[in-house]
Design an enzyme around this catalytic site. Structure first.
Site, short mmCIF file in Angstrom:
data_model
loop_
_atom_site.label_atom_id
_atom_site.label_comp_id
_atom_site.label_asym_id
_atom_site.label_seq_id
_atom_site.Cartn_x
_atom_site.Cartn_y
_atom_site.Cartn_z
N ASP A 1 0.73 -1.03 0.16
CA ASP A 1 0.21 0.10 0.02
C ASP A 1 0.73 1.19 -0.34
O ASP A 1 1.95 1.17 0.60
CB ASP A 1 -0.87 0.20 1.15
CG ASP A 1 -2.55 -0.61 0.83
OD1 ASP A 1 -2.59 -1.54 -0.20
OD2 ASP A 1 -2.71 -1.31 2.03
N TYR B 1 6.08 -8.52 8.24
CA TYR B 1 5.45 -7.45 8.71
C TYR B 1 5.69 -7.57 9.87
O TYR B 1 5.41 -7.86 11.02
CB TYR B 1 4.36 -7.48 8.19
CG TYR B 1 3.49 -7.89 6.88
CD1 TYR B 1 3.74 -6.88 5.66
CD2 TYR B 1 3.47 -9.38 6.21
CE1 TYR B 1 3.31 -6.89 4.34
CE2 TYR B 1 3.17 -9.48 5.25
CZ TYR B 1 3.04 -8.18 3.90
OH TYR B 1 2.90 -9.13 2.89
N ASP C 1 -7.21 1.34 8.29
CA ASP C 1 -5.60 1.96 7.72
C ASP C 1 -6.26 3.20 8.21
O ASP C 1 -7.26 3.84 8.33
CB ASP C 1 -5.01 1.76 6.87
CG ASP C 1 -5.28 2.74 5.19
OD1 ASP C 1 -6.57 3.20 5.66
OD2 ASP C 1 -4.89 1.90 4.46
N ARG D 1 -4.14 -5.37 6.74
CA ARG D 1 -4.79 -4.83 7.51
C ARG D 1 -6.52 -5.26 8.06
O ARG D 1 -7.14 -4.99 8.94
CB ARG D 1 -5.34 -3.57 5.91
CG ARG D 1 -5.06 -2.18 5.24
CD ARG D 1 -5.12 -1.73 4.40
NE ARG D 1 -5.49 -2.10 3.88
CZ ARG D 1 -6.17 -2.03 2.73
NH1 ARG D 1 -7.46 -1.32 2.69
NH2 ARG D 1 -5.78 -2.85 1.31
#
Length: 305
Positions: A47, A75, A89, A181
Site C-alpha cells: 500500500d 511484516y 488503516d 489491515r
C-alpha cells in the site's frame, strides 16, 4: 506491429526499501528509469503508506515473480486500538470508536486465533475484483460489498511492543495473499475494542530483506551508473524456494528452445517443480519427469549461449 520498448536488455533483481507515500507502481517506474531497463515489475504490492522491502524484477527475472509472490513474508505493524476506519488503516474515515483497552495478556490470547490456516475477509478498500471491478473503486463510490473470505496461512503472530494503551506493535510471518489491515481489523473486533493499522513495514519477502534494500534517494543518486548496476541481484535469487537440477549441454540447448531436456537431479521426485541451471545460470523452470525437465518457463538471459 507493436511498439518496441526502449531500454537495456538487463535481467536481475533490485531490492528497494520503499518509503511511505509512493505506490508500488511508481517505485517500479523509478527503478526502470534509473537502470534504463526495458522491462520491470514487482513481486507483491505494498500500500502507498506502507514501507519496507519491495523486490523489483528486471527483464527475464519477471518470469520468476510468481515464486516470490508465493513465498513467505514478514511484516511489522502497529495497530491503533479503539478506532475502526472504512479502509482499516489510518488513511480512512473513522466509522466507530471504543473506550475499551485490553491488557497485554488479553491481546496475546487473542493472537492465537489468527495463527495457522485461517479465513480472512479482504478490506473493502482492496484490489479484489467484484464483477470485473476493483473493490476499492466501488468502495470509493460508497458501496458496501460482501467480500468472500480467503484462506491465509499465518506462521507467526507476536506482540513485540506496547508503546501505550492505544497502540500495539505486532510481527507477522504469513503466506501469499495476506492483508495486514484485515488482521488489525479482526483483532480489534475479537478484543471488542476495534482497531486499524497505523504503520506497516514489510521486513522481508522470500529471500529479500528490507535492511538490504536501497532507498529511492540512493537509487536516484546512482541512476544510470555502474554503481547502481552493482546492486543488481541475479535472476536465480527468485528461484531459491525451488529445487535445482543441472542441465546437460544438450539438455540446455533443448530447454532454451522450449523442449524437454535432459537434467541431472538429486533428491527430486517425479512431477516436482524444479529449475534447471547450466554453467551456473538458470535455463528453465518446469516439471521433472524421468530424467528430463519439461519446461513451463524458459529464460533467455543476456549473455547466455
Amino acid at each position: 506491429m507493436g511498439r518496441r520498448r526502449k531500454g537495456r536488455d538487463i535481467s536481475g533483481w533490485l531490492v528497494v526499501d520503499k518509503p511511505a507515500g509512493p505506490t508500488s507502481t511508481t517505485v517500479v517506474n523509478k527503478v526502470r528509469w534509473a537502470l534504463n531497463a526495458n522491462k520491470a515489475g514487482h513481486a507483491g504490492t505494498l500500500d502507498p503508506e506502507a514501507t519496507g522491502v519491495l523486490a523489483i524484477a528486471l527483464g527475464e527475472a519477471t518470469k520468476t515473480v510468481p515464486f516470490i509472490t508465493d513465498a513467505m513474508k514478514a511484516y511489522e505493524f502497529t495497530v491503533r486500538l479503539g478506532i475502526a476506519t472504512n479502509t482499516d488503516d489510518a488513511e480512512g474515515e473513522v466509522i466507530a470508536t471504543s473506550e475499551l483497552r485490553p491488557d497485554d495478556d488479553a491481546i496475546k490470547d487473542a493472537l492465537g486465533k489468527f495463527i495457522g490456516d485461517i479465513q480472512q475477509v479482504p478490506p473493502q478498500f482492496s484490489a479484489v475484483k467484484i464483477d470485473g471491478q476493483r473493490a476499492y473503486k466501488l468502495a470509493r463510490d460508497g458501496e458496501t460489498m460482501e467480500l468472500a473470505a480467503r484462506p491465509l496461512f499465518v506462521e507467526q503472530l507476536l506482540l513485540v511492543d506496547r508503546p501505550d494503551a492505544d497502540h500495539v506493535t505486532l510481527e507477522m510471518v504469513c503466506g501469499k495473499g495476506g492483508y495486514v489491515r484485515s488482521i488489525a481489523r479482526d483483532l480489534g473486533q475479537a478484543l471488542g475494542c476495534l482497531g486499524h493499522v497505523r504503520e506497516l513495514r514489510r521486513i522481508w519477502s522470500g529471500p529479500f530483506e528490507a535492511s538490504e534494500g536501497l532507498t529511492l534517494a540512493q537509487i536516484e543518486e546512482m541512476a544510470r551508473t555502474d554503481a547502481l548496476d552493482a546492486h543488481l541481484l541475479p535472476l536465480e535469487q527468485g528461484l531459491q524456494d525451488l529445487p535445482e537440477v543441472k542441465a546437460t549441454p544438450e539438455g540446455a540447448t533443448r530447454l532454451r528452445n522450449g523442449n524437454p531436456g535432459m537434467v541431472i537431479a538429486h533428491d527430486v521426485e517425479y512431477g516436482d517443480e524444479v529449475w534447471a541451471s547450466f554453467e551456473g545460470r538458470a535455463v528453465a523452470v518446469g516439471r521433472f519427469k524421468a530424467g528430463e525437465l519439461h519446461p513451463s518457463r524458459v529464460f533467455n538471459q543476456p549473455g547466455s549461449a
